[in-house]
Design a protein around this motif. Structure first.
Motif, PDB file in Angstrom:
ATOM      1  N   CYS A  24      39.220  11.543  -6.724  1.00 52.35           N
ATOM      2  CA  CYS A  24      39.192  12.991  -6.896  1.00 52.35           C
ATOM      3  C   CYS A  24      40.605  13.468  -7.187  1.00 52.35           C
ATOM      4  O   CYS A  24      40.853  14.129  -8.185  1.00 52.35           O
ATOM      5  CB  CYS A  24      38.657  13.652  -5.620  1.00 52.35           C
ATOM      6  SG  CYS A  24      38.570  15.438  -5.770  1.00 52.35           S
ATOM      7  N   ARG A  48      40.462   8.789 -14.267  1.00 51.07           N
ATOM      8  CA  ARG A  48      40.595  10.187 -13.862  1.00 51.07           C
ATOM      9  C   ARG A  48      41.437  10.285 -12.595  1.00 51.07           C
ATOM     10  O   ARG A  48      41.570   9.324 -11.825  1.00 51.07           O
ATOM     11  CB  ARG A  48      39.239  10.837 -13.618  1.00 51.07           C
ATOM     12  CG  ARG A  48      38.499  10.323 -12.401  1.00 51.07           C
ATOM     13  CD  ARG A  48      37.573  11.385 -11.769  1.00 51.07           C
ATOM     14  NE  ARG A  48      38.312  12.330 -10.942  1.00 51.07           N
ATOM     15  CZ  ARG A  48      38.006  13.599 -10.806  1.00 51.07           C
ATOM     16  NH1 ARG A  48      36.972  14.102 -11.416  1.00 51.07           N
ATOM     17  NH2 ARG A  48      38.728  14.390 -10.020  1.00 51.07           N
ATOM     18  N   LYS A  53      44.215  20.800  -7.984  1.00 51.49           N
ATOM     19  CA  LYS A  53      42.882  20.844  -7.397  1.00 51.49           C
ATOM     20  C   LYS A  53      42.502  22.280  -7.038  1.00 51.49           C
ATOM     21  O   LYS A  53      43.154  22.890  -6.198  1.00 51.49           O
ATOM     22  CB  LYS A  53      42.837  20.004  -6.098  1.00 51.49           C
ATOM     23  CG  LYS A  53      43.183  18.534  -6.256  1.00 51.49           C
ATOM     24  CD  LYS A  53      42.259  17.795  -7.208  1.00 51.49           C
ATOM     25  CE  LYS A  53      40.791  17.947  -6.891  1.00 51.49           C
ATOM     26  NZ  LYS A  53      39.965  17.319  -7.984  1.00 51.49           N
ATOM     27  N   HIS A 194      30.089  14.981  -7.815  1.00 50.53           N
ATOM     28  CA  HIS A 194      30.163  16.340  -7.267  1.00 50.53           C
ATOM     29  C   HIS A 194      28.789  16.923  -7.021  1.00 50.53           C
ATOM     30  O   HIS A 194      28.607  17.749  -6.123  1.00 50.53           O
ATOM     31  CB  HIS A 194      31.011  17.245  -8.170  1.00 50.53           C
ATOM     32  CG  HIS A 194      32.461  16.889  -8.107  1.00 50.53           C
ATOM     33  ND1 HIS A 194      33.021  15.949  -8.922  1.00 50.53           N
ATOM     34  CD2 HIS A 194      33.444  17.296  -7.260  1.00 50.53           C
ATOM     35  CE1 HIS A 194      34.306  15.800  -8.602  1.00 50.53           C
ATOM     36  NE2 HIS A 194      34.593  16.610  -7.604  1.00 50.53           N
ATOM     37  N   GLU A 220      33.684   9.469  -9.068  1.00 47.62           N
ATOM     38  CA  GLU A 220      34.833   9.390  -8.174  1.00 47.62           C
ATOM     39  C   GLU A 220      34.807   8.090  -7.376  1.00 47.62           C
ATOM     40  O   GLU A 220      33.792   7.738  -6.762  1.00 47.62           O
ATOM     41  CB  GLU A 220      34.866  10.613  -7.246  1.00 47.62           C
ATOM     42  CG  GLU A 220      35.226  11.873  -8.048  1.00 47.62           C
ATOM     43  CD  GLU A 220      35.544  13.108  -7.227  1.00 47.62           C
ATOM     44  OE1 GLU A 220      36.130  14.048  -7.788  1.00 47.62           O
ATOM     45  OE2 GLU A 220      35.194  13.148  -6.022  1.00 47.62           O
ATOM     46  N   ASP A 231      37.312  15.078  -1.180  1.00 50.88           N
ATOM     47  CA  ASP A 231      36.005  14.536  -1.598  1.00 50.88           C
ATOM     48  C   ASP A 231      35.733  13.083  -1.194  1.00 50.88           C
ATOM     49  O   ASP A 231      35.004  12.371  -1.900  1.00 50.88           O
ATOM     50  CB  ASP A 231      35.830  14.695  -3.121  1.00 50.88           C
ATOM     51  CG  ASP A 231      35.566  16.146  -3.539  1.00 50.88           C
ATOM     52  OD1 ASP A 231      35.310  16.989  -2.656  1.00 50.88           O
ATOM     53  OD2 ASP A 231      35.604  16.424  -4.750  1.00 50.88           O
ATOM     54  N   GLN A 234      31.960  11.600  -1.010  1.00 53.05           N
ATOM     55  CA  GLN A 234      31.210  11.284  -2.224  1.00 53.05           C
ATOM     56  C   GLN A 234      31.855  10.170  -3.046  1.00 53.05           C
ATOM     57  O   GLN A 234      31.317   9.773  -4.088  1.00 53.05           O
ATOM     58  CB  GLN A 234      31.051  12.533  -3.098  1.00 53.05           C
ATOM     59  CG  GLN A 234      32.354  13.012  -3.735  1.00 53.05           C
ATOM     60  CD  GLN A 234      32.269  14.444  -4.241  1.00 53.05           C
ATOM     61  OE1 GLN A 234      31.548  15.262  -3.683  1.00 53.05           O
ATOM     62  NE2 GLN A 234      32.989  14.749  -5.298  1.00 53.05           N
TER      63      GLN A 234
HETATM   64 MN    MN Z   1      36.353  15.894  -6.534  1.00 54.69          MN
END
Ligand code: MN
Ligand code: PEP
Length: 268
Positions: A24, A48, A53, A194, A220, A231, A234
């Motif tokens: 993330c 990524r 953020k 997400h 992610e 995050d 996830q």
């Molecule tokens: Mn994220």
């Protein structure tokens, strides 16, 4: 004729299903390098990592800013992957242009028309997330803002929408994938991370996305999800991610497409 976006050596919108992966947020060089090495070996073609953020709370980790972009570029170069990172305003866009290969407009900025016009003038491919409560029509008009400035390299990303259902973080609108492919020539990818909000749901949603015809995925991955600054719940572990990519390869093949499998031997 469908359009494609070229991000370094990666193409989004071709026969291959593009896999974008990474944490993330960019946190530190070593952690990012560990994730980048494994996602590349598993078959990811774009790295990524968020540096700016947009967090719900102003007290949450806001990202490393320019330093994060610099680290992302350094790690991308070290492992041989092009990079994507989110921009939140014209200043962060300016910085991102010197460091990353693709800029991301986040869900919360999908209708920031000043930003859309600015990325439209920027001359780098743009990953445009669908807004949390945006209709498909509004999303396509947002893409039009970017293209109206002369930038044709736009990739749409479905990342879940807000519905009455709080059991998942957002509701992944799988229908949007075939629908948008019918309405638009632009590539459409899916971010199951997400939408899901927790890692157990990420792989099944990713499989559904590829089955529905997505041109790519944004996933992610964190080397130590329980310690992630953003995050973590996830985030897939690198091991989960490798397993998922193998499954996706079979689903894509059934549809006459492919998911690159990388070279896991490279990290053994
Ligand atoms: Mn994220
Ligand atoms: C992200 O990709 O890190 C992100 C913040 O996504 P979204 O804008 O879809 O919430």
């Amino acid at each position: 004729l469908r359009s494609t976006a070229r991000v370094g050596d990666a193409v989004i919108g071709g026969r291959s299903v593009a896999v974008i992966a990474g944490p993330c947020a960019v946190e530190d060089y070593e952690g990012l390098l560990a994730v980048a090495r494994t996602v590349k070996a598993a078959g990811a073609t774009i790295l990524r990592g968020g540096a700016y953020k947009p967090r719900t709370s102003p007290y949450s980790f806001q990202g490393l800013g320019r330093e994060g972009l610099r680290l992302l570029a350094e790690v991308g170069r070290a492992v041989g992957l092009p990079t994507v990172s989110e921009v939140v305003d014209e200043r962060s866009l300016e910085e991102a242009l010197t460091y990353v290969d693709m800029v991301q407009v986040g869900a919360r900025n999908m209708q920031n028309f000043v930003l859309l016009r600015a990325v439209g003038r920027a001359g780098k491919p743009v990953l445009l997330k669908r807004g949390l409560a945006a209709t498909v029509d509004e999303w396509l008009w947002a893409a039009e803002y970017i293209m109206a400035e002369g930038n044709r390299q736009v990739v749409l990303c479905e990342r879940g929408i807000r519905t009455f259902e709080p059991a998942t973080r957002y509701t992944l609108d799988v229908s949007a994938v075939p629908l948008v492919r019918e309405l638009s020539h632009l590539p459409v990818i899916v971010d199951p991370s997400h939408a899901a909000g927790r890692r157990q749901l990420v792989a099944p949603l990713a499989r559904a996305a590829v089955a529905a015809g997505a041109d790519g995925l944004l996933i992610e991955v964190h080397h130590q999800p329980e310690r992630a600054l953003c995050d973590g719940p996830q985030a897939l572990t690198p091991g989960d991610f490798c397993r998922l990519v193998r499954e996706l390869h079979h689903i894509a093949a059934a549809l006459g497409r492919e998911v690159l499998r990388g070279d896991l031997g490279a990290i053994a």
